[in-house]
Design an enzyme around this catalytic site. Sequence first.
Site, mmCIF file in Angstrom:
data_model
loop_
_atom_site.group_PDB
_atom_site.id
_atom_site.type_symbol
_atom_site.label_atom_id
_atom_site.label_comp_id
_atom_site.label_asym_id
_atom_site.label_seq_id
_atom_site.Cartn_x
_atom_site.Cartn_y
_atom_site.Cartn_z
ATOM 1 N N HIS A 163 16.709 70.527 -63.425
ATOM 2 C CA HIS A 163 17.692 70.039 -64.104
ATOM 3 C C HIS A 163 17.601 68.512 -64.394
ATOM 4 O O HIS A 163 17.985 68.130 -65.385
ATOM 5 C CB HIS A 163 18.566 70.459 -63.185
ATOM 6 N N GLU A 164 17.192 67.839 -63.281
ATOM 7 C CA GLU A 164 17.409 66.402 -63.555
ATOM 8 C C GLU A 164 16.264 65.939 -64.420
ATOM 9 O O GLU A 164 16.385 64.806 -64.957
ATOM 10 C CB GLU A 164 17.238 65.627 -61.790
ATOM 11 N N HIS A 173 17.443 65.868 -67.547
ATOM 12 C CA HIS A 173 18.328 64.642 -68.154
ATOM 13 C C HIS A 173 17.375 63.551 -68.463
ATOM 14 O O HIS A 173 17.447 62.693 -69.295
ATOM 15 C CB HIS A 173 18.944 64.069 -66.775
ATOM 16 N N GLU A 207 24.217 66.977 -70.400
ATOM 17 C CA GLU A 207 24.108 68.093 -69.557
ATOM 18 C C GLU A 207 23.377 69.116 -70.341
ATOM 19 O O GLU A 207 22.730 70.013 -70.008
ATOM 20 C CB GLU A 207 25.598 68.449 -69.210
#
Length: 508
Positions: free
Chosen positions: A264-265, A268, A294
Amino acid sequence: MDTKVRALKSRLLEINDLESANALLGWDQSTYMPPGGAPARARQMATLGKIAHERKTDPELGRLLDDLKAYEQILAYDSDEASLIRVARRDYEREAHVPAAFVEQLHHHGATSYAAWTRARPANDFATMEPLLEQTLVLSRQYASFFPGYEHVADPLIERSDEGMTVTKIKALFSALRQKLVPLVQAICSQPAADDACLHQTYSEEAQAAFGVAAIKRYGYDFERGRQDKTHHPFMTKFSLGDVRITTRFKTNDLGEGLFSTLHEAGHALYEQNIDQNFEGTPLAGGASSGVHESSSRLWENLVGRSLGFWEHAYPKLQAVFPAQLGAVSLDTFYRAINKVQRSLIRTDADEVTYNLHVMMRFDLELDLLEGKLAINDLPEAWRQRFKQDFGITPPDDRDGVLQDVHWYAFLVGGVFQGYTLGNLISAQLFEAALAARPEVPTDIARGQFDTLRLWLSEHVYRHGHKFTTGELLERATGKPLTIEPYLTYLNKKYGTLYALELRVDAE
Ligand code: ZN
């Protein structure tokens, strides 16, 4: 005009440098700072925040932007220079509404409250957070009051992170989405639950971390321009386009926690690392909105990272790292385990189908708080009741209830959670467009090759940084405004197959 543009750029660079320095203090606060550093750190961040704010609202900057108006109008709208002037003006006009003393107070309070939350959550101690959260709510309403004429008190807070979005627009999207999600969740939860026991054996933290690093290197995360550290609540932060950092957390009894928060990170970070290098140090060197940001994280975490194709390539590697735990577990069992749909307590661990119900619940509670319909004192009970209503279970404590997310305890109430669901919607819309343009993407993913997808995203989204609004970006990248259909189609197809639903719930 060249002199004026140069003067503008040098002012913007100073603001950027002050904010980057403050971000570094924030990163340190959330990773390595000893607890004893907390009070002074809160003060230091407030001081830097105040100085940055003074620069951002300097009337000289306003005059410079006025002088550049005529010049901006002869430039093409999507040129870098016109975009820089336009975005700088928008920032200036928004910041100018907010008094410096308020900004200082907000930074100071945010840091104090965050430090308290890191202790209160593990101790299941909402009582300690209550007065701090009261103050956060006061500050949140006060922030909105600097923008008179809003339709809803949450609108100015939402505008900060998802420009152009309002409570009215979000409520319409959310209620249409909810109508389709609730029956889908019911249909899935009436089937036998997937067996995810394989994820809940003992997994050493070091081996988990090494596997995660290898996975995100394949995605294209550049460790020459980034690093990964541990924290309480994972986040990505950036000090320049050459220094985009991510954080994660691990649980030795839950393989999914560290792995998917890492993916997820990294999602980003891929956005930030692929912004046009010419934007360095300017307000264009950031994401378009929290929703678009997001969308990148959720795309790499879910649409890629929880896909069967991804694991066709990655699973043998994971089995080789954890032969005792996974050697005898089939790919099919593992794939079903990481996509288990269940009514669970924690938003960040939630599956793709129930996730948005967690967001909608927070969004509604925030509105109630901001509208004055709900008191902080009654929030834990309101949380429990709403949770029971939406998920059929009651959180056993506040740690995994109202205290679970850092957001309300570190900054403001309102204006953040909507970005997660907007991100899910946007991720599917972008992925659909990427697949239409580059049909080989799924085959590439199944070979552990992510360049085709990352390059499409870079070309159509990432490189533009903050040049365009969410709506402009989506029109350019997908030819459509934001819509819920691609996300519903994606969920129905994937989970219809996984749970043999025979498409009882269609996307129409
Ligand atoms: Zn995120």
